[in-house]
Scaffold this active site. Structure first.
Site, short mmCIF file in Angstrom:
data_model
loop_
_atom_site.label_atom_id
_atom_site.label_comp_id
_atom_site.label_asym_id
_atom_site.label_seq_id
_atom_site.Cartn_x
_atom_site.Cartn_y
_atom_site.Cartn_z
N THR A 174 -3.79 6.06 -1.99
CA THR A 174 -2.38 6.46 -1.97
C THR A 174 -1.96 6.75 -3.41
O THR A 174 -2.20 7.83 -3.91
CB THR A 174 -1.50 5.38 -1.31
OG1 THR A 174 -1.78 4.10 -1.90
CG2 THR A 174 -1.76 5.31 0.18
N LYS A 191 -8.93 0.21 -1.60
CA LYS A 191 -7.81 0.92 -2.19
C LYS A 191 -6.72 -0.10 -2.50
O LYS A 191 -6.61 -1.14 -1.86
CB LYS A 191 -7.28 2.02 -1.26
CG LYS A 191 -6.64 1.57 0.03
CD LYS A 191 -5.19 1.11 -0.04
CE LYS A 191 -4.31 2.13 -0.72
NZ LYS A 191 -2.92 1.59 -0.85
N THR A 232 -1.93 -6.22 -2.01
CA THR A 232 -1.72 -5.25 -0.97
C THR A 232 -2.85 -4.29 -1.10
O THR A 232 -3.00 -3.65 -2.09
CB THR A 232 -0.41 -4.51 -1.10
OG1 THR A 232 -0.38 -3.46 -0.14
CG2 THR A 232 -0.26 -3.89 -2.44
N GLU A 263 -0.12 0.51 -10.62
CA GLU A 263 0.70 1.70 -10.86
C GLU A 263 1.27 1.70 -12.28
O GLU A 263 2.02 0.82 -12.67
CB GLU A 263 1.82 1.76 -9.82
CG GLU A 263 1.28 2.07 -8.44
CD GLU A 263 2.27 1.83 -7.33
OE1 GLU A 263 2.06 2.37 -6.23
OE2 GLU A 263 3.25 1.09 -7.54
N THR A 273 9.46 10.43 -1.98
CA THR A 273 9.80 11.83 -2.24
C THR A 273 8.80 12.50 -3.19
O THR A 273 8.89 13.70 -3.39
CB THR A 273 11.21 11.93 -2.85
OG1 THR A 273 11.28 11.10 -4.03
CG2 THR A 273 12.25 11.44 -1.85
#
EC number: 2.3.1.35
Length: 410
Positions: A159, A185, A196, A282, A410
């Site tokens: 992702t 992942k 997660t 991230e 988005t």
């Protein structure tokens, strides 16, 4: 014998390295880009299997389906989609997960209850089942037992990840070469207690379901449950292990003389994947490793290590290359376990910054250079209260983390 002598890392190893496994992936239209978003792992025989799942109360529909499939202790296929978590989607989401299982069983030619389902992506949106149906129908043609199939699968489960995560090792069991492999992942929404992430492990060892499940849990506790990126636990986390038994070894049990070697290799695969997830947090620029020694017991050391590596203030200080040990000692003190406040030592790499809970004059420029240039920042905490020890991994907290998650949908 050292741990590294118990097993050998396999160069270029992948999820298909163990005997009996194929994998593949493709783009079916769940992601807005043309990146792969549907993948599969297939074993040529029903495999002994085990899994662990997220501790989040709101568990996504695929977890319910996978639990049902695993009730008999075997799996032959795992169907995975990214781009949509199929979580908090009610009765329709549950029906979609069951349809994914049924379609995979049909097109792969395996029993319905030998298929696991996993999903990752945005929560609260229904799957585009027309895309999923056509994608599953096309997957058999993508199956490959080599590096190409593994690559397509790894790309299909990503992702916000920046890199794929895979590894394989070899270990001798009764003189027979056995392979253990994994792919995973995970990048954001990572916190200890199975979060997660999606993780998949394959091995060609002959091992009972009970012993595989026991090993999976123990390995998870010291690896995947010891990483954190942001303190959030996902609805979809799952780690599934399949053992084909095709290596030809005598059945592994905890009483087997080579059990320790197999367990070490298995745990090493989990650790490498867990650290790769933490490093790929991230927006991250550093992997943070926190080693806690001298705690009253291992559980206390683990609680402290996870508290330190999960502290937003510690993570921010590492990103800013600020040798602010005050953030670290504060995290140690709020971990909720016994600590003698007058005898704590803290080091950043080999730079001692606190001795017996008192400040040490250290070279600030050296500390700055270490924090700026080291890809992995090591924080060592010595408590001098006992023999307990633990290690946790995480990453720094950067501006990009906010940017990525502010625009996730988005």
């Amino acid at each position: 014998m050292s741990e590294i002598e118990l097993f050998t890392a396999l160069e270029g190893g992948s999820i298909t390295s163990p005997k009996g496994f194929k994998s593949g992936g493709l783009h079916c239209g769940l992601k807005k880009t043309d990146r792969n978003d549907l993948g599969v792992i297939l074993c040529e025989v029903p495999a002994t299997a085990a899994a662990v799942y997220t501790t989040n109360i709101f568990q996504a529909a695929p977890l319910k389906v996978t639990r049902e499939s695993l009730a008999n202790g075997t799996l032959q296929a795992i169907i995975v989609n990214s781009g949509n978590a199929n979580a908090c989607t009610g009765e329709q989401g549950e029906a979609d997960a069951y349809e994914m299982r049924a379609a995979a069983a049909q097109h792969l030619g395996v029993e319905l209850n030998d298929v696991a389902v996993a999903s990752t992506g945005v929560i609260g949106e229904l799957l585009k089942m027309d895309c999923v149906r056509s994608g599953i129908a096309a997957l058999p043609e993508k199956l490959d037992g080599g590096a190409a199939g593994a690559e397509e699968f790894c790309q299909a489960i990503l992702t916000t990840d920046l890199v794929k995560k895979e590894i394989a090792v070899k270990v001798l069991v009764g003189g027979v070469e056995v392979t253990i492999a994994g792919a995973a992942k995970g990048s954001g929404m990572i916190h200890p207690n199975m979060a997660t992430m999606l993780g998949f492990m394959t091995t060609d060892a002959d091992i009972s379901a009970e012993d595989l499940h026991s090993l999976l849990r123990s390995a998870t506790n010291v690896t995947f449950n010891m990483i954190t990126v942001d303190g959030d636990t996902s609805t979809n986390d799952m780690l599934v292990s399949m053992a084909s038994g095709l290596a030809g070894n005598e059945k592994l049990t905890r009483l087997h003389p080579d059990w320790d070697a197999f367990a070490a290799g298995f745990t090493y695969v989990c650790q490498r994947l867990a650290k790769a997830i933490a490093r790929d947090g991230e927006g991250a620029t550093h992997l943070i490793e926190v080693q806690v020694n001298g705690a009253v017991h291992d559980e206390a050391a683990a609680a402290i290590a996870k508290t330190v590596v999960g502290s937003s203030l510690v993570k921010s200080a590492i990103f800013g290359a600020d040798a602010n040990w005050g953030r670290i000692i504060a995290a140690v003190g709020r971990a909720g376990v016994p600590v003698s406040p007058e005898r704590v030592n803290i080091s950043l790499g080999d730079i001692e910054v606190l001795l017996h809970s008192k400040p040490v004059v250290f070279d600030e420029e050296k500390a700055l250079a270490y924090l700026q240039k080291s890809e992995t920042v090591l924080i060592t905490v010595d408590l001098h209260d006992g023999t307990g020890k633990a290690t946790a991994w995480g990453c720094d907290l950067t501006y990009d983390y906010v940017r990525i998650n502010a625009a996730y949908r988005t």
